[in-house]
Design an enzyme around this catalytic site. Structure first.
Site, short mmCIF file in Angstrom:
data_model
loop_
_atom_site.label_atom_id
_atom_site.label_comp_id
_atom_site.label_asym_id
_atom_site.label_seq_id
_atom_site.Cartn_x
_atom_site.Cartn_y
_atom_site.Cartn_z
N ALA A 72 -26.64 24.18 2.17
CA ALA A 72 -27.24 23.22 1.46
C ALA A 72 -27.19 22.06 2.42
O ALA A 72 -28.02 21.04 2.13
CB ALA A 72 -26.24 22.78 0.34
N ARG A 112 -23.85 32.18 -3.80
CA ARG A 112 -24.34 32.71 -2.60
C ARG A 112 -23.42 33.45 -1.88
O ARG A 112 -22.21 33.45 -1.97
CB ARG A 112 -24.78 31.32 -1.78
CG ARG A 112 -25.80 30.39 -2.51
CD ARG A 112 -25.79 28.97 -1.76
NE ARG A 112 -24.52 28.62 -1.70
CZ ARG A 112 -24.06 27.33 -0.84
NH1 ARG A 112 -24.92 27.17 0.32
NH2 ARG A 112 -22.88 26.97 -0.84
N PHE A 134 -22.33 22.38 -0.95
CA PHE A 134 -21.66 21.13 -0.70
C PHE A 134 -21.74 20.36 -1.89
O PHE A 134 -21.46 20.63 -3.13
CB PHE A 134 -22.53 20.49 0.63
CG PHE A 134 -22.18 21.24 1.83
CD1 PHE A 134 -20.92 21.54 2.27
CD2 PHE A 134 -23.31 21.98 2.66
CE1 PHE A 134 -20.56 22.35 3.50
CE2 PHE A 134 -22.90 22.54 3.92
CZ PHE A 134 -21.62 23.00 4.12
N TRP A 144 -6.81 27.74 -10.01
CA TRP A 144 -6.30 28.30 -8.52
C TRP A 144 -4.99 29.18 -8.74
O TRP A 144 -4.72 29.87 -8.16
CB TRP A 144 -6.03 27.15 -7.66
CG TRP A 144 -5.77 27.76 -6.22
CD1 TRP A 144 -6.67 28.09 -5.18
CD2 TRP A 144 -4.40 27.81 -5.71
NE1 TRP A 144 -6.07 28.41 -4.19
CE2 TRP A 144 -4.36 28.38 -4.43
CE3 TRP A 144 -3.10 27.83 -6.41
CZ2 TRP A 144 -3.38 28.64 -3.75
CZ3 TRP A 144 -1.92 27.82 -5.58
CH2 TRP A 144 -2.10 28.49 -4.21
N LYS A 167 -14.35 27.30 8.68
CA LYS A 167 -13.75 27.21 7.28
C LYS A 167 -13.17 28.41 6.78
O LYS A 167 -12.51 28.64 5.79
CB LYS A 167 -14.64 26.63 6.24
CG LYS A 167 -16.06 27.56 6.27
CD LYS A 167 -16.87 26.82 5.02
CE LYS A 167 -16.35 27.14 3.67
NZ LYS A 167 -17.10 26.93 2.54
N THR A 202 -14.17 28.00 -6.14
CA THR A 202 -13.05 28.38 -6.83
C THR A 202 -13.31 27.93 -8.46
O THR A 202 -12.79 28.78 -9.26
CB THR A 202 -11.50 27.66 -6.46
OG1 THR A 202 -11.35 28.03 -5.14
CG2 THR A 202 -10.49 27.93 -7.22
N LYS A 260 -14.93 23.96 -5.04
CA LYS A 260 -16.12 24.06 -6.07
C LYS A 260 -16.47 25.73 -6.21
O LYS A 260 -16.65 25.83 -7.60
CB LYS A 260 -17.50 23.48 -5.27
CG LYS A 260 -18.65 23.86 -6.10
CD LYS A 260 -19.66 22.93 -5.43
CE LYS A 260 -20.00 22.91 -3.89
NZ LYS A 260 -20.42 24.07 -3.47
N PHE A 268 -3.91 19.82 -7.92
CA PHE A 268 -2.81 20.23 -6.84
C PHE A 268 -1.38 19.84 -7.35
O PHE A 268 -1.20 19.00 -8.26
CB PHE A 268 -3.26 19.53 -5.70
CG PHE A 268 -4.12 20.03 -4.68
CD1 PHE A 268 -4.11 20.72 -3.45
CD2 PHE A 268 -5.70 19.85 -5.18
CE1 PHE A 268 -4.89 21.25 -2.75
CE2 PHE A 268 -6.50 20.56 -4.55
CZ PHE A 268 -6.46 21.23 -3.33
#
Length: 565
Positions: free
Chosen positions: A283, A104, A311, A419, A115, A83, A81, A391
């Site tokens: 969140a 944020r 999230f 990406w 993470k 990215t 998200k 991907f």
């Protein structure tokens, strides 16, 4: 297209890409938004805070268009998200549009926990990445200090005679620290000599769950900030009456600690697109949006503001609309919903190790999670664009199936390759989003805040989560009655729920239905202006995993940070 692992085929890691970035001085980034140097307070060459005088200069300008980026429920397969948000902003820049992104600030908890860093990924990142993920401009430290100053003054009030007749067993204000530290969840303070304080049970939460964080992110200005701080309920008297931070006398000193933290931060993306990064409520246990000041300032400076909510759409997006937009009058012009083929197959029952193989049956089974989020977002009346963060393992058949699925449900669809390609990989998505902002918009909230607390919780549970019913612990029932008695029943509800499932059970993937949502705890954040309802086993102080990210972070012989995502 995004590779399945950062090091596959010799690709560079996110932090390696970030550390090789060709950043420009932050004043050059500010020029893209016509911000003069006098309105910048520098934190080195690549970070700056915006002055209060800038807002006074631009406050009467018309707003640009607000674009919200959200996602399906997160999985170990990844969604991207942030990215996508960063890459979309870079794509707008490449199209010649005056755009800015708003994110944020990352918490140290996840950085050293499960993470790692949170600045985007690949060639769609905000930089300086390592500084952003660590101390940045000190905002989180200021919030932690203000929170704990209030706690210290509260305990001092007890020690110095307790003129307000506070019941030590009814103190609700908790200390905080911006780190995953489970042993601090429940503690005893005041042990030792009589001069060491009143002995009582106390608790810690993570800084991003603090009401001070929520207040900072919702405050319009210093005057609003102080009003909100003064309303914080810290305890109840022996007679059951609420005691506020204003009555404790802590507002002025807290405001002094937050004087600089309330001002938005300006940094840049890898392609030098302006990025506001300010505030950081989680969140899953808070309202999950960057600050109102950053959002409103960005809307005055650009034609398009691209922001994200934390999230999945069941958490961040719901709170963005029903809390942030409701309190500020903001209206999103379009919503981008991020998914990946891999995550949808994971929702269809495929193990993480097997996600690289084509599996249309699992995709068809797991896409119900995406379907539910589409339905939820349509309930707000805002145009929706679905994007797949691509991907290398995605097959043409899988991509085509998702595209057809979304278009059949009235959504625009675009692939995202930001990406690997940065802004260039988001051109298709950016064009679809621009068109979406030009469509009819019938934005409205999910519920009327004048409903009872239980009615609002039930609306969110049934309409957004897909629950059939809601149950309450006796303590939650008692708290709701008390909150409504003291006059805080007619506020929005901020649900605290695990992020991995639409339900309160993280193991229920896909689209769970027919279950009962369990409410364990309810309390009022009077300064923030909402009621918090905690579901299931969600914690406001996370713990570290068996192998936390902190084990892999280091400073090498060249003085560079390594292992940070």
């Amino acid at each position: 297209m995004q590779l399945d692992t950062a090091k596959e085929k010799g690709m560079k890691t996110d932090i390696e890409i970030a550390q090789e970035a060709k950043m420009v001085h932050i004043r050059e980034v500010a020029k893209k938004l016509d911000i003069e140097e006098d309105y910048l307070d520098y934190y080195g060459k690549y970070k700056a805070k915006l002055t209060d005088e800038l807002w006074e200069k631009i406050k009467d300008r018309p707003d640009g268009k607000l674009i919200l980026v959200t996602a399906i429920n997160p999985t170990p397969a990844g969604e991207g998200k942030t990215t996508t948000t960063v890459g979309l902003g870079q794509a707008f820049d490449k199209l010649g549009e005056k755009a800015v992104i708003a994110l944020r600030e990352p918490s140290l908890g996840p950085c050293f926990g499960i993470k790692g860093g949170a600045a985007g990924g690949g060639y769609a990142q905000v930089v300086p990445m390592d500084e952003l993920n660590l101390h940045f401009t000190g905002d989180f430290h200021a919030i932690t200090s203000a929170n704990n100053l209030l706690a210290a003054m509260l305990d001092n009030h007890l020690q110095q005679g307790n003129e307000l007749h506070i019941d030590p067993n009814q103190i609700v204000w908790k200390r905080c620290v911006d780190m995953n530290d489970r042993v601090l969840r429940n503690i005893v303070v005041g042990l030792g000599r009589p001069a060491d304080g009143v002995v009582r049970e106390d608790h810690f939460i993570i800084t991003v769950a603090s009401e001070i964080m929520a207040i900072l992110c919702l405050a319009e200005n210093m005057q609003d900030l102080k009003k909100r701080l003064s309303r914080i309920i810290v305890a109840y008297t022996y007679d059951g009456k609420p005691v506020t931070a204003g009555e404790i006398g802590a507002v002025g000193s807290m405001a002094a600690l937050l004087k600089d933290a309330i001002r938005p931060n300006l940094i840049q993306t890898l392609e030098n697109t302006p990025a506001f990064v300010h505030g950081g409520p989680f969140a899953n246990i808070a309202h999950g949006c960057n600050s109102v000041r950053a959002t409103k300032t960005a809307l005055k400076l650009a034609d398009y503001l691209i922001t994200e909510a934390g999230f999945g759409a069941d958490l961040g997006a719901e709170k963005f609309m029903d809390i942030k937009c409701r309190m500020t009058g903001l209206t999103p012009s379009a919503i981008v919903l991020v998914a990946t083929v891999r995550a949808l197959k994971y929702n269809g029952g495929v193990a993480k190790a097997d996600l690289g193989a084509e599996n249309l049956d699992a995709l068809k089974k797991g896409i119900c999670n995406l379907e539910k989020h589409i339905e939820n977002l349509h309930k707000y009346g805002v145009p929706v664009v679905v994007t797949l963060n691509k991907f290398s393992s995605d097959t043409e058949a899988e991509l085509a199936y998702v595209k057809d699925f979304c278009e059949e449900r009235g959504c625009e669809f675009a692939l995202s390759e930001v990406w690997e390609k940065g802004g260039e990989g988001g051109i298709e998505l950016a064009k679809k989003v621009i068109l979406a902002t030009q469509k009819e918009n019938h934005f409205h909230y999910l519920y009327d805040e004048k409903l009872s607390i239980k009615e609002k919780i039930r609306t969110i549970a049934t309409e957004i989560y897909g629950a059939a019913d809601v149950s309450y612990d006796p303590a939650a029932e008692k708290a709701i009655a008390k909150i409504e008695e003291i006059g805080y029943g007619q506020t929005p509800v901020c649900m605290a729920k695990n992020q991995y499932s639409l339900s309160d059970d993280p193991k229920k993937l896909g689209r769970p239905e027919g279950y009962t949502l369990h409410i364990r705890e309810v309390y009022v954040s009077a300064g923030a202006g909402f009621v918090v309802a905690i579901t299931g086993t969600v914690m406001t102080m996370p713990g570290l995993s068996k192998h936390p990210a902190a084990l892999d972070i280091d400073v090498n012989d060249e003085g560079k940070i390594v292992g940070l995502f």
